[in-house]
Design a protein around this motif. Sequence first.
Motif, PDB file in Angstrom:
ATOM      1  N   MET A  45      24.801  22.517 -27.105  1.00 26.45           N
ATOM      2  CA  MET A  45      25.472  22.308 -25.829  1.00 26.45           C
ATOM      3  C   MET A  45      25.804  23.642 -25.180  1.00 26.45           C
ATOM      4  N   SER A  46      26.348  24.559 -25.989  1.00 27.81           N
ATOM      5  CA  SER A  46      26.769  25.845 -25.433  1.00 27.81           C
ATOM      6  C   SER A  46      25.568  26.638 -24.937  1.00 27.81           C
ATOM      7  N   ILE A  49      24.701  25.605 -21.469  1.00 30.44           N
ATOM      8  CA  ILE A  49      25.624  26.148 -20.457  1.00 30.44           C
ATOM      9  C   ILE A  49      25.259  27.592 -20.153  1.00 30.44           C
ATOM     10  N   ILE A  50      24.969  28.362 -21.215  1.00 30.62           N
ATOM     11  CA  ILE A  50      24.632  29.773 -21.015  1.00 30.62           C
ATOM     12  C   ILE A  50      23.323  29.904 -20.243  1.00 30.62           C
ATOM     13  N   ASP A  79      22.246  27.917 -18.128  1.00 29.03           N
ATOM     14  CA  ASP A  79      22.548  27.559 -16.748  1.00 29.03           C
ATOM     15  C   ASP A  79      23.182  28.726 -15.998  1.00 29.03           C
ATOM     16  N   VAL A  80      24.063  29.469 -16.696  1.00 27.72           N
ATOM     17  CA  VAL A  80      24.695  30.640 -16.081  1.00 27.72           C
ATOM     18  C   VAL A  80      23.629  31.683 -15.755  1.00 27.72           C
ATOM     19  N   GLN A  81      22.665  31.827 -16.669  1.00 26.53           N
ATOM     20  CA  GLN A  81      21.626  32.846 -16.503  1.00 26.53           C
ATOM     21  C   GLN A  81      20.648  32.483 -15.390  1.00 26.53           C
ATOM     22  N   HIS A  93      20.239  34.261 -12.144  1.00 30.06           N
ATOM     23  CA  HIS A  93      19.958  35.690 -12.219  1.00 30.06           C
ATOM     24  C   HIS A  93      18.536  35.990 -12.684  1.00 30.06           C
ATOM     25  N   LEU A 149      17.529  35.720 -19.888  1.00 28.83           N
ATOM     26  CA  LEU A 149      17.902  36.873 -19.074  1.00 28.83           C
ATOM     27  C   LEU A 149      17.822  38.169 -19.869  1.00 28.83           C
ATOM     28  N   GLU A 150      17.845  38.055 -21.187  1.00 26.87           N
ATOM     29  CA  GLU A 150      17.878  39.250 -22.026  1.00 26.87           C
ATOM     30  C   GLU A 150      16.488  39.719 -22.436  1.00 26.87           C
ATOM     31  N   HIS A 192      14.473  41.216 -16.348  1.00 31.03           N
ATOM     32  CA  HIS A 192      15.085  40.624 -15.161  1.00 31.03           C
ATOM     33  C   HIS A 192      16.016  41.585 -14.431  1.00 31.03           C
ATOM     34  N   SER A 193      15.939  42.869 -14.778  1.00 31.91           N
ATOM     35  CA  SER A 193      16.824  43.839 -14.140  1.00 31.91           C
ATOM     36  C   SER A 193      16.422  44.073 -12.689  1.00 31.91           C
TER      37      SER A 193
END
Lengths: 226, 133
Positions: free
Chosen positions: B1-2, B5-6, B8-10, B13, B56-57, B78-79
Amino acid sequence: MSKAILGRKVGMTRIYDEQGNNVPVTVVQAGPCFVSQVKTAETDGYDAVQLAFEDLKARHSTYPLIGHDAKAGIAPKRFRREVRLEDGGAAAYEAGQEINVESFADVKFCDVIGTSKGKGFQGPMKRHGFAGQEASHGVERKHRSPGSIGGRSSNLGTGKPKKGIRMGGHMGAEQVTVRSLKVIGIDKDKNLLLIQGPVPGPKQGLLYVREATRLYKGKAKIAKAG
Amino acid sequence: MSDAIIADVQKSHLRTDLPVIHVGDTVDVHVKIIEGEKSRIQVFQGVVLKKQNGGLEETFTVRRIVANEGVERTFPMHSPRIDKVDIIRRGDARRAKLYYLRDRVGKKRRLRDRRRGLETVAKQEAAQQAAAK
């Protein structure tokens, strides 16, 4: 009132800001919280609100707690924390009121209180930063030991070391407050709070986030500039 | 689940404007270099040695030879500091990490042109373009 909310740590990631800098970010699932009790000076001697967070099945709660929540007109909750208010501050709140991340929309810095990860029984080197003994020069089997814990004179009459001598023991799993962390952003729809840098505790750990109470000069200036 | 969410945050970006980069490709990386007020663009050309992490990493490492000395540089995929990436050549790599290129000297350093899986590359590029829109 200092703004406050309860949440769970989701984990960490990174975000790039406008300059292209890499910003480490902790994602917190914050709220929605509900006011489960309002304390006033007349009834309790001081002003405070109690926030309740995260639904749970009634069968996992207890009758006294279900009753306590029902009195405020909310479903049974898992966590409750009290937020102390200034005198007369409780008048702005009523039981059952929802508090969500939107209250953090204009907050620049926050304090995070959580329970740190448990480390178990640790020696004095890890627990207190002792230097330990030498690796050689005749040291045998005592490379990580604390050394002397006091001689006859300091222990005189008691037969025990002084109170408070730092030794090995249980480390972690205690309340930790990290102050003045920058709030990077909020997500109203998903109730997410993005905070710069790490916060105490494991993923899924309960966190209490409040608006920063005291700031260093530089940060205070940024917060004031809005 | 977590993790969801992460991710989704990424999501907001993540960059979709870069081409699909594969290990073994020869690429031109245009990097924005910010010096005080001014910013300029520097080009780093070389072979993609490896890709690491995800989301993103994600990063990729490019190896080139400067003055007879191997130089490797790792870029965050992704920078915003990466202006653009040009694919010069698609090389044929049979493994995910081309560390063996570090020991190669001269002509042996070169990879054959990619022939296998070109349809897959085309598909990925189409998907990337669709995502960009």
